[in-house]
Motif scaffolding. Sequence first.
Motif, PDB file in Angstrom:
ATOM      1  N   VAL A  27       2.101  24.228 -12.604  1.00 25.74           N
ATOM      2  CA  VAL A  27       1.332  24.989 -13.601  1.00 25.74           C
ATOM      3  C   VAL A  27       2.208  25.275 -14.818  1.00 25.74           C
ATOM      4  O   VAL A  27       1.784  25.092 -15.968  1.00 25.74           O
ATOM      5  CB  VAL A  27       0.796  26.310 -12.995  1.00 25.74           C
ATOM      6  N   ILE A  28       3.443  25.690 -14.572  1.00 30.85           N
ATOM      7  CA  ILE A  28       4.376  25.975 -15.670  1.00 30.85           C
ATOM      8  C   ILE A  28       4.682  24.702 -16.465  1.00 30.85           C
ATOM      9  O   ILE A  28       4.642  24.698 -17.700  1.00 30.85           O
ATOM     10  CB  ILE A  28       5.684  26.593 -15.118  1.00 30.85           C
ATOM     11  N   SER A  86       2.170  17.751  -8.222  1.00 29.48           N
ATOM     12  CA  SER A  86       2.128  18.847  -7.240  1.00 29.48           C
ATOM     13  C   SER A  86       2.047  18.258  -5.832  1.00 29.48           C
ATOM     14  O   SER A  86       2.642  18.785  -4.888  1.00 29.48           O
ATOM     15  CB  SER A  86       0.940  19.785  -7.501  1.00 29.48           C
ATOM     16  N   CYS A  88       2.697  26.376  -8.421  1.00 28.66           N
ATOM     17  CA  CYS A  88       3.152  27.252  -9.516  1.00 28.66           C
ATOM     18  C   CYS A  88       4.120  26.522 -10.445  1.00 28.66           C
ATOM     19  O   CYS A  88       4.045  26.672 -11.677  1.00 28.66           O
ATOM     20  CB  CYS A  88       3.825  28.504  -8.948  1.00 28.66           C
ATOM     21  N   CYS A  89       5.027  25.743  -9.869  1.00 29.37           N
ATOM     22  CA  CYS A  89       5.973  24.961 -10.684  1.00 29.37           C
ATOM     23  C   CYS A  89       5.236  24.007 -11.608  1.00 29.37           C
ATOM     24  O   CYS A  89       5.555  23.897 -12.805  1.00 29.37           O
ATOM     25  CB  CYS A  89       6.926  24.169  -9.784  1.00 29.37           C
ATOM     26  N   THR A 126       1.539  23.518 -18.383  1.00 30.22           N
ATOM     27  CA  THR A 126       1.237  24.467 -19.473  1.00 30.22           C
ATOM     28  C   THR A 126       2.148  24.215 -20.672  1.00 30.22           C
ATOM     29  O   THR A 126       1.685  24.184 -21.824  1.00 30.22           O
ATOM     30  CB  THR A 126       1.392  25.924 -18.989  1.00 30.22           C
ATOM     31  N   LEU A 180       2.065  26.837  -2.332  1.00 29.67           N
ATOM     32  CA  LEU A 180       2.010  27.709  -3.512  1.00 29.67           C
ATOM     33  C   LEU A 180       3.144  27.449  -4.510  1.00 29.67           C
ATOM     34  O   LEU A 180       2.905  27.353  -5.715  1.00 29.67           O
ATOM     35  CB  LEU A 180       2.044  29.174  -3.072  1.00 29.67           C
ATOM     36  N   VAL A 181       4.370  27.328  -4.024  1.00 34.93           N
ATOM     37  CA  VAL A 181       5.522  27.163  -4.921  1.00 34.93           C
ATOM     38  C   VAL A 181       5.406  25.888  -5.762  1.00 34.93           C
ATOM     39  O   VAL A 181       5.560  25.941  -6.995  1.00 34.93           O
ATOM     40  CB  VAL A 181       6.853  27.206  -4.131  1.00 34.93           C
TER      41      VAL A 181
END
Length: 291
Positions: free
Chosen positions: A137-138, A86, A134-135, A141, A130-131
């Motif tokens: 996190v996906i 990140s 979020c990327c 996960t 943020l972007v």
Amino acid sequence: MHYRAILFSLILLCYCVIFVVNVTLILTIIFDENLHEPMYIFLCSLCINGLYGTAGFYPKFLLDLLSHSQVISYTGCLLQVFVIYSYATMDLSLLAVMAYDRYVAICRPLEYHSVMTKHRIVTLVFVSWLVPLCCEVIVVTLTSMQKLCGSHIEKLYCENWSVVKLSCGSTRSNNIVGYIVIFFFFGQVIFIVCSYVQLIKSCLKSAEGRRKFMQTCVPHLLCLFNVTAALFFDVMYSRYGSKSVSQSLKNFMALYFLIIPPVLNPLVYGLKLPEIRKHIFRMLSRSKTTT
């Protein structure tokens, strides 16, 4: 053990240099109201991101050098993947925002203050953080859902594709999402390049434009080259690397984007941008007179 002690000292020194140069630039921008301009705010975000990313690697690596076994929990490994990648993608996003800022400042100077409002600056910084988060996190996960059939990673830190390759089952979904993320951030590199093509065309028209370009855009290009070169090698090697490459070279390139950009970014900007340079020298001269 003697070798580890020397390496520990060098890595600790490197981490201290990264911390000092980034914190110096952050505090300089925060405390000088003359530097509360879009370009410097984005630079401050870049330095904060550098501290965030290196915190995901250096403390654990230093502990590993003091330990006889280099082990990390699966949760800790995924957390390290998240922080390091990140950080890398946020660097690219912030550099894209900075390219947009320079494009507006040089190609559309009369509209600059109406375009780069406080609200837009906050929005750009927020989105550039943020972007990528979020990327990742996906990505993380999806990786966490895989059942692993191994536990050895041939790298100095946890890296997503190295973890995915230990999976027992299909990695198709990880592969697809990975390529989407790679192409998305590669698109940001293309955007930056296109912005600078327009900037160069505009700057060649006048001596003042060339001066502005050399003063504010060259540091940005140096930082961009460092980040993209390091990330390109890391992504290409982790997916398609040859086993014949020496471990020393692999270790060097793995550490490259965790050492060079966090040190070079604040140094290049601090030395090249006159406003920051003047303020830092002023602070140093004050500290000398007080002592």
